[in-house]
Write a protein that holds these residues in place. Structure first.
Motif, short mmCIF file in Angstrom:
data_model
loop_
_atom_site.label_atom_id
_atom_site.label_comp_id
_atom_site.label_asym_id
_atom_site.label_seq_id
_atom_site.Cartn_x
_atom_site.Cartn_y
_atom_site.Cartn_z
N ALA A 69 0.93 -1.24 -0.11
CA ALA A 69 -0.04 0.05 0.20
C ALA A 69 0.72 1.33 0.12
N ASP A 70 1.89 1.19 0.80
CA ASP A 70 2.68 2.66 0.69
C ASP A 70 4.20 2.36 0.52
N PRO A 71 4.61 1.44 -0.03
CA PRO A 71 6.32 1.27 0.00
C PRO A 71 6.72 2.21 -0.91
N PRO A 72 8.08 2.43 -1.03
CA PRO A 72 8.73 3.41 -2.12
C PRO A 72 8.33 2.94 -3.46
N LEU A 73 7.97 3.69 -4.50
CA LEU A 73 7.71 3.28 -5.81
C LEU A 73 8.83 2.35 -6.28
N PRO A 74 8.53 1.07 -7.06
CA PRO A 74 9.30 0.32 -7.71
C PRO A 74 10.24 1.29 -8.83
N SER A 75 11.52 1.00 -8.97
CA SER A 75 12.24 1.63 -10.01
C SER A 75 11.96 1.18 -11.14
N VAL A 76 11.82 1.39 -12.36
CA VAL A 76 11.33 0.72 -13.56
C VAL A 76 12.60 0.79 -14.30
N ALA A 123 11.39 2.09 -22.69
CA ALA A 123 11.54 1.40 -21.58
C ALA A 123 10.28 1.86 -20.70
N ARG A 124 9.79 2.99 -20.58
CA ARG A 124 8.53 3.32 -20.12
C ARG A 124 7.44 2.67 -20.92
N GLN A 125 7.22 2.69 -22.28
CA GLN A 125 6.37 2.20 -22.84
C GLN A 125 6.13 0.94 -22.54
N ALA A 126 7.38 0.00 -22.40
CA ALA A 126 7.44 -1.43 -22.35
C ALA A 126 6.97 -1.68 -21.02
N ALA A 127 7.32 -0.94 -19.89
CA ALA A 127 6.74 -1.06 -18.67
C ALA A 127 5.19 -1.07 -18.62
N LEU A 128 4.65 -0.02 -19.52
CA LEU A 128 3.17 0.13 -19.33
C LEU A 128 2.68 -1.00 -20.06
N ALA A 129 3.41 -1.53 -21.05
CA ALA A 129 2.71 -2.59 -21.77
C ALA A 129 2.69 -3.94 -20.87
N VAL A 130 3.89 -4.24 -20.03
CA VAL A 130 3.80 -5.22 -19.15
C VAL A 130 2.61 -5.02 -18.17
N ILE A 131 2.39 -3.82 -17.63
CA ILE A 131 1.13 -3.62 -16.55
C ILE A 131 -0.14 -3.76 -17.17
N ALA A 132 -0.19 -3.34 -18.39
CA ALA A 132 -1.39 -3.68 -19.37
C ALA A 132 -1.70 -5.22 -19.62
N GLN A 133 -0.65 -5.75 -19.53
CA GLN A 133 -0.76 -7.43 -19.96
C GLN A 133 -1.26 -7.89 -18.32
N GLN A 134 -0.60 -7.26 -17.51
CA GLN A 134 -1.10 -7.92 -15.99
C GLN A 134 -2.39 -7.77 -15.65
N GLN A 161 2.36 2.06 -12.66
CA GLN A 161 2.18 2.93 -13.73
C GLN A 161 2.96 4.57 -13.41
N ILE A 162 2.96 4.83 -12.20
CA ILE A 162 3.36 6.16 -11.62
C ILE A 162 4.78 5.90 -11.78
N ALA A 163 5.15 4.79 -11.09
CA ALA A 163 6.80 4.82 -11.06
C ALA A 163 7.23 4.73 -12.75
N ALA A 164 6.67 4.21 -13.67
CA ALA A 164 7.01 3.90 -15.07
C ALA A 164 6.95 5.47 -15.50
N ILE A 165 5.83 6.31 -15.38
CA ILE A 165 5.75 7.18 -16.30
C ILE A 165 6.22 8.77 -15.54
N ARG A 166 6.25 8.68 -14.15
CA ARG A 166 6.77 9.82 -13.47
C ARG A 166 6.10 11.04 -13.54
N PRO A 167 4.82 11.10 -13.45
CA PRO A 167 4.06 12.33 -13.55
C PRO A 167 4.58 13.53 -12.69
N LYS A 168 4.50 14.79 -13.08
CA LYS A 168 4.87 15.87 -12.37
C LYS A 168 3.72 15.95 -11.24
#
Ligand code: URA
Length: 260
Positions: A51-58, A66-77, A176-183
Protein backbone atom coordinates in the motif's frame (compact mmCIF):
# COMPACT_ATOMS: atom_id res chain seq x y z
CA UNK A 1 16.17 -12.19 -0.15
CA UNK A 2 12.82 -13.49 -1.45
CA UNK A 3 12.58 -15.59 -4.61
CA UNK A 4 10.65 -12.76 -6.20
CA UNK A 5 13.40 -10.20 -5.48
CA UNK A 6 16.08 -12.61 -6.67
CA UNK A 7 14.14 -13.24 -9.88
CA UNK A 8 13.77 -9.52 -10.50
CA UNK A 9 17.47 -8.89 -9.81
CA UNK A 10 18.42 -11.61 -12.30
CA UNK A 11 16.02 -10.26 -14.87
CA UNK A 12 17.28 -6.68 -14.42
CA UNK A 13 20.92 -7.80 -14.76
CA UNK A 14 20.06 -9.84 -17.85
CA UNK A 15 18.19 -6.95 -19.52
CA UNK A 16 21.04 -4.53 -18.70
CA UNK A 17 23.52 -6.91 -20.27
CA UNK A 18 21.31 -7.26 -23.38
CA UNK A 19 21.06 -3.47 -23.57
CA UNK A 20 24.83 -3.12 -23.33
CA UNK A 21 25.06 -5.58 -26.23
CA UNK A 22 22.91 -3.16 -28.23
CA UNK A 23 19.72 -5.26 -27.96
CA UNK A 24 16.74 -2.90 -27.68
CA UNK A 25 13.89 -5.42 -27.86
CA UNK A 26 13.31 -8.77 -26.26
CA UNK A 27 10.94 -11.55 -27.23
CA UNK A 28 9.36 -13.32 -24.28
CA UNK A 29 7.33 -16.45 -24.80
CA UNK A 30 3.79 -16.50 -23.35
CA UNK A 31 4.61 -19.29 -20.88
CA UNK A 32 7.36 -17.20 -19.28
CA UNK A 33 5.02 -14.23 -19.00
CA UNK A 34 2.38 -16.47 -17.37
CA UNK A 35 4.90 -17.76 -14.85
CA UNK A 36 6.09 -14.22 -14.14
CA UNK A 37 2.55 -12.95 -13.63
CA UNK A 38 1.65 -15.86 -11.38
CA UNK A 39 4.38 -14.65 -9.03
CA UNK A 40 3.77 -10.94 -9.52
CA UNK A 41 3.05 -8.41 -6.76
CA UNK A 42 -0.46 -8.04 -8.20
CA UNK A 43 -1.49 -11.03 -6.09
CA UNK A 44 -3.90 -9.88 -3.40
CA UNK A 45 -1.82 -11.08 -0.47
CA UNK A 46 0.89 -8.71 -1.53
CA UNK A 47 -1.43 -5.83 -2.31
CA UNK A 48 -1.90 -4.68 1.26
CA UNK A 49 1.80 -4.88 2.00
CA UNK A 50 2.41 -2.73 -1.06
CA UNK A 51 0.00 0.00 0.00
CA UNK A 52 2.72 2.49 0.72
CA UNK A 53 6.26 1.32 0.05
CA UNK A 54 8.52 3.49 -2.11
CA UNK A 55 7.73 3.18 -5.79
CA UNK A 56 9.58 0.44 -7.65
CA UNK A 57 12.18 1.77 -10.04
CA UNK A 58 11.42 0.71 -13.58
CA UNK A 59 14.90 0.01 -14.90
CA UNK A 60 16.16 2.35 -17.58
CA UNK A 61 13.05 4.44 -17.32
CA UNK A 62 14.62 7.58 -18.84
CA UNK A 63 14.39 5.71 -22.11
CA UNK A 64 10.93 6.33 -23.64
CA UNK A 65 10.76 2.78 -25.01
CA UNK A 66 11.44 1.37 -21.54
CA UNK A 67 8.58 3.36 -20.08
CA UNK A 68 6.29 2.20 -22.86
CA UNK A 69 7.45 -1.38 -22.33
CA UNK A 70 6.78 -1.09 -18.59
CA UNK A 71 3.26 0.19 -19.30
CA UNK A 72 2.70 -2.64 -21.76
CA UNK A 73 3.68 -5.21 -19.12
CA UNK A 74 1.31 -3.57 -16.63
CA UNK A 75 -1.48 -3.62 -19.23
CA UNK A 76 -0.81 -7.31 -19.82
CA UNK A 77 -0.98 -7.96 -16.08
CA UNK A 78 -4.25 -6.05 -15.84
CA UNK A 79 -5.69 -8.08 -18.73
CA UNK A 80 -5.07 -11.33 -16.86
CA UNK A 81 -5.69 -10.06 -13.34
CA UNK A 82 -7.91 -12.08 -11.02
CA UNK A 83 -6.97 -10.29 -7.80
CA UNK A 84 -10.52 -9.30 -6.89
CA UNK A 85 -14.12 -10.08 -7.79
CA UNK A 86 -14.32 -7.30 -10.39
CA UNK A 87 -12.59 -9.58 -12.89
CA UNK A 88 -15.68 -11.79 -13.00
CA UNK A 89 -17.95 -9.31 -14.75
CA UNK A 90 -15.53 -7.15 -16.72
CA UNK A 91 -15.43 -7.22 -20.50
CA UNK A 92 -11.79 -6.21 -20.32
CA UNK A 93 -9.40 -4.44 -17.99
CA UNK A 94 -8.86 -0.72 -18.55
CA UNK A 95 -5.26 0.12 -17.61
CA UNK A 96 -5.34 3.80 -18.65
CA UNK A 97 -3.67 5.67 -21.44
CA UNK A 98 -1.80 8.82 -22.44
CA UNK A 99 1.64 10.37 -22.45
CA UNK A 100 4.08 7.95 -20.77
CA UNK A 101 7.00 10.39 -20.63
CA UNK A 102 6.75 12.47 -17.45
CA UNK A 103 3.41 14.08 -18.30
CA UNK A 104 2.69 17.32 -16.49
CA UNK A 105 -0.51 15.80 -15.16
CA UNK A 106 -1.81 12.31 -14.41
CA UNK A 107 -5.57 12.24 -13.80
CA UNK A 108 -6.78 9.40 -11.58
CA UNK A 109 -10.46 8.47 -11.38
CA UNK A 110 -12.16 5.62 -9.59
CA UNK A 111 -13.02 2.84 -12.06
CA UNK A 112 -14.19 2.25 -15.62
CA UNK A 113 -17.87 2.60 -16.47
CA UNK A 114 -19.83 0.81 -19.19
CA UNK A 115 -18.28 2.65 -22.13
CA UNK A 116 -14.75 2.31 -20.76
CA UNK A 117 -15.32 -1.42 -20.18
CA UNK A 118 -16.47 -1.75 -23.79
CA UNK A 119 -13.64 0.27 -25.37
CA UNK A 120 -10.82 -0.63 -22.98
CA UNK A 121 -10.00 3.07 -22.53
CA UNK A 122 -10.30 5.26 -19.43
CA UNK A 123 -12.76 8.17 -19.36
CA UNK A 124 -14.40 7.83 -22.76
CA UNK A 125 -18.04 8.03 -21.62
CA UNK A 126 -20.04 11.11 -20.61
CA UNK A 127 -17.74 11.94 -17.66
CA UNK A 128 -14.79 11.43 -19.98
CA UNK A 129 -16.12 14.00 -22.41
CA UNK A 130 -16.23 16.56 -19.63
CA UNK A 131 -12.74 15.53 -18.52
CA UNK A 132 -11.54 16.13 -22.08
CA UNK A 133 -12.93 19.68 -21.86
CA UNK A 134 -11.27 20.24 -18.50
CA UNK A 135 -7.96 19.07 -19.97
CA UNK A 136 -8.43 21.34 -22.98
CA UNK A 137 -9.26 24.28 -20.71
CA UNK A 138 -5.87 23.71 -19.06
CA UNK A 139 -4.20 23.96 -22.46
CA UNK A 140 -3.49 20.25 -23.00
CA UNK A 141 -4.78 17.46 -25.21
CA UNK A 142 -5.67 14.05 -23.80
CA UNK A 143 -2.54 12.64 -25.42
CA UNK A 144 -0.33 15.05 -23.50
CA UNK A 145 -1.54 13.91 -20.07
CA UNK A 146 -2.06 10.44 -18.61
CA UNK A 147 -5.54 9.24 -17.65
CA UNK A 148 -6.10 6.24 -15.39
CA UNK A 149 -8.25 4.86 -12.62
CA UNK A 150 -7.53 3.26 -9.27
CA UNK A 151 -9.54 0.18 -10.25
CA UNK A 152 -8.85 -1.19 -13.66
CA UNK A 153 -12.08 -3.20 -13.95
CA UNK A 154 -15.67 -2.01 -14.06
CA UNK A 155 -17.68 -2.55 -10.87
CA UNK A 156 -21.10 -4.08 -11.64
CA UNK A 157 -23.88 -1.50 -12.06
CA UNK A 158 -21.29 1.26 -11.78
CA UNK A 159 -21.20 0.99 -7.99
CA UNK A 160 -18.15 2.65 -6.37
CA UNK A 161 -15.27 0.22 -5.98
CA UNK A 162 -14.86 -1.24 -2.49
CA UNK A 163 -11.76 -0.47 -0.45
CA UNK A 164 -10.37 -4.01 -0.82
CA UNK A 165 -10.90 -3.84 -4.59
CA UNK A 166 -8.99 -0.57 -4.74
CA UNK A 167 -6.23 -1.99 -2.58
CA UNK A 168 -5.92 -5.09 -4.74
CA UNK A 169 -5.57 -2.84 -7.80
CA UNK A 170 -3.23 -0.18 -6.37
CA UNK A 171 0.02 -1.98 -7.28
CA UNK A 172 -0.84 -1.47 -10.95
CA UNK A 173 -1.38 2.24 -10.46
CA UNK A 174 1.79 2.58 -8.41
CA UNK A 175 3.75 0.76 -11.09
CA UNK A 176 2.26 3.11 -13.69
CA UNK A 177 3.26 6.15 -11.62
CA UNK A 178 6.77 4.72 -11.27
CA UNK A 179 7.00 4.12 -15.00
CA UNK A 180 5.70 7.44 -16.28
CA UNK A 181 6.73 9.76 -13.40
CA UNK A 182 4.01 12.41 -13.68
CA UNK A 183 4.83 15.88 -12.34
CA UNK A 184 1.43 16.24 -10.68
CA UNK A 185 -1.46 13.91 -9.91
CA UNK A 186 -5.04 15.16 -10.01
CA UNK A 187 -7.32 12.82 -8.04
CA UNK A 188 -10.86 12.95 -9.36
CA UNK A 189 -13.52 12.60 -6.70
CA UNK A 190 -13.96 11.26 -3.20
CA UNK A 191 -13.53 7.59 -4.09
CA UNK A 192 -10.19 8.16 -5.81
CA UNK A 193 -8.98 10.18 -2.83
CA UNK A 194 -10.17 7.48 -0.44
CA UNK A 195 -8.37 4.78 -2.40
CA UNK A 196 -5.14 6.75 -2.68
CA UNK A 197 -4.96 8.48 0.68
CA UNK A 198 -7.22 6.29 2.85
CA UNK A 199 -9.04 9.51 3.74
CA UNK A 200 -12.76 9.36 4.21
CA UNK A 201 -13.09 13.17 4.41
CA UNK A 202 -15.51 14.64 1.91
CA UNK A 203 -14.13 15.83 -1.40
CA UNK A 204 -15.52 19.32 -0.84
CA UNK A 205 -13.25 19.58 2.20
CA UNK A 206 -10.18 18.02 0.54
CA UNK A 207 -10.32 19.69 -2.86
CA UNK A 208 -8.11 22.67 -3.50
CA UNK A 209 -5.49 21.57 -0.95
CA UNK A 210 -2.17 20.07 -1.96
CA UNK A 211 -1.14 16.72 -0.61
CA UNK A 212 1.05 14.02 -2.15
CA UNK A 213 0.96 10.41 -3.24
CA UNK A 214 4.04 8.27 -3.79
CA UNK A 215 6.16 11.42 -3.63
CA UNK A 216 4.15 13.15 -6.36
CA UNK A 217 2.22 16.36 -5.54
CA UNK A 218 -1.49 15.58 -5.59
CA UNK A 219 -4.44 17.91 -6.03
CA UNK A 220 -7.87 16.47 -5.21
CA UNK A 221 -10.81 17.88 -7.15
CA UNK A 222 -14.35 16.97 -8.09
CA UNK A 223 -15.05 13.98 -10.33
CA UNK A 224 -16.40 15.05 -13.75
CA UNK A 225 -19.48 12.86 -13.20
CA UNK A 226 -20.24 14.95 -10.10
CA UNK A 227 -19.71 18.13 -12.12
CA UNK A 228 -22.24 16.89 -14.68
CA UNK A 229 -24.78 16.59 -11.90
CA UNK A 230 -23.77 19.77 -10.05
CA UNK A 231 -22.49 22.23 -12.66
CA UNK A 232 -22.20 24.97 -10.05
CA UNK A 233 -19.17 23.12 -8.66
CA UNK A 234 -17.29 23.58 -11.94
CA UNK A 235 -15.98 26.93 -10.74
CA UNK A 236 -14.26 25.25 -7.76
CA UNK A 237 -12.86 22.51 -9.98
CA UNK A 238 -11.44 25.12 -12.34
CA UNK A 239 -9.80 26.89 -9.39
CA UNK A 240 -8.16 23.56 -8.44
CA UNK A 241 -6.89 23.05 -11.99
CA UNK A 242 -5.54 26.61 -12.05
CA UNK A 243 -3.52 25.78 -8.92
CA UNK A 244 -2.11 22.80 -10.82
CA UNK A 245 -1.08 25.02 -13.74
CA UNK A 246 0.45 27.57 -11.38
CA UNK A 247 2.51 24.88 -9.66
CA UNK A 248 3.70 23.65 -13.05
CA UNK A 249 4.68 27.22 -13.97
CA UNK A 250 2.27 27.14 -16.92
CA UNK A 251 0.20 30.06 -18.10
CA UNK A 252 -3.43 29.87 -17.03
CA UNK A 253 -5.52 30.07 -20.20
CA UNK A 254 -8.52 32.38 -20.05
CA UNK A 255 -11.45 29.97 -19.85
CA UNK A 256 -14.73 30.70 -21.56
CA UNK A 257 -17.55 29.73 -19.20
CA UNK A 258 -19.17 27.42 -21.78
CA UNK A 259 -15.98 25.34 -22.12
CA UNK A 260 -16.70 22.86 -19.33
N1 URA B 1 -15.45 7.31 -14.11
C1 URA B 1 -14.20 7.02 -13.69
O1 URA B 1 -13.84 7.22 -12.55
N2 URA B 1 -13.34 6.52 -14.58
C2 URA B 1 -13.65 6.32 -15.87
O2 URA B 1 -12.80 5.86 -16.62
C3 URA B 1 -14.96 6.65 -16.27
C4 URA B 1 -15.83 7.14 -15.38
Amino acid sequence: MSDWTALLDDLTAYLRWRQECGQRTEEIDPETIRMFLAESPARPARAAAMADPPLPSVGASDVPEARQAALAVIAQQVAGCRSCVLCEKRTQGVPGQGNPISPDVMFIGEAPGAEEDKQGLAFVGAAGQLLTKMIAAMGYTRDEVFIANICKCRPPDNRPPALDEMQACLPYLRAQIAAIRPKIIVALGATAVKGLLQSSAGISRLRGTWTSYAGVPLMPTYHPAYLLRYPLAKKDAWNDLKMVLQRLGKPVPAKKSEET
